[in-house]
Design a protein around this motif. Structure first.
Motif: not given
Length: 114
Positions: A45, A48, A67, A69-70, A72-75
């Motif tokens: 996170k 990112e 980045h 999207a990434a 958000l994916k990592q919280g």
């Protein structure tokens, strides 16, 4: 505004085409991109969030969509993203001040030489 999701999908498709035409280039990029994961000093996170700040300072729309999207994916929360973007804004302003000093230095040097 852009359709960021569609843009990301189209961009990744084009990068796939580049990978077929020049596999070493994309493989080299992927090696650089994944190097931070191997050290384990920063979590995904945080990496990112840094990537988003750098994307802003380099003005890279592709980096922004990938980045975002990434992150958000990592919280990452909206508040964390906004704080990272605040750092980017501050550094851009700081860089403008530093380069303004360089301009004054160049002007002085040209005046002395004239």
């Amino acid at each position: 505004m852009l359709d960021w999701v569609q843009y990301r999908n189209e961009l990744l498709g084009r990068i796939g085409e580049i990978g077929k035409l020049s596999p070493g280039t994309v493989a080299g990029y992927q090696t650089l991109s994944n190097a931070g994961e191997k050290t384990g000093h920063l979590d995904a996170k945080t990496r990112e969030l840094i990537a988003l700040a750098v994307a802003v300072t380099t003005r890279c729309d592709g980096c922004i969509t990938v980045h975002s999207a990434a992150a958000l994916k990592q919280g990452a929360s909206h508040e964390e993203i906004a704080e990272a973007l605040g750092v980017a804004v501050a550094l851009n302003a700081g860089a403008a001040l530093v380069y303004s000093a360089r301009v004054l230095d160049a002007v002085d040097a040209h005046e002395k030489k004239a």
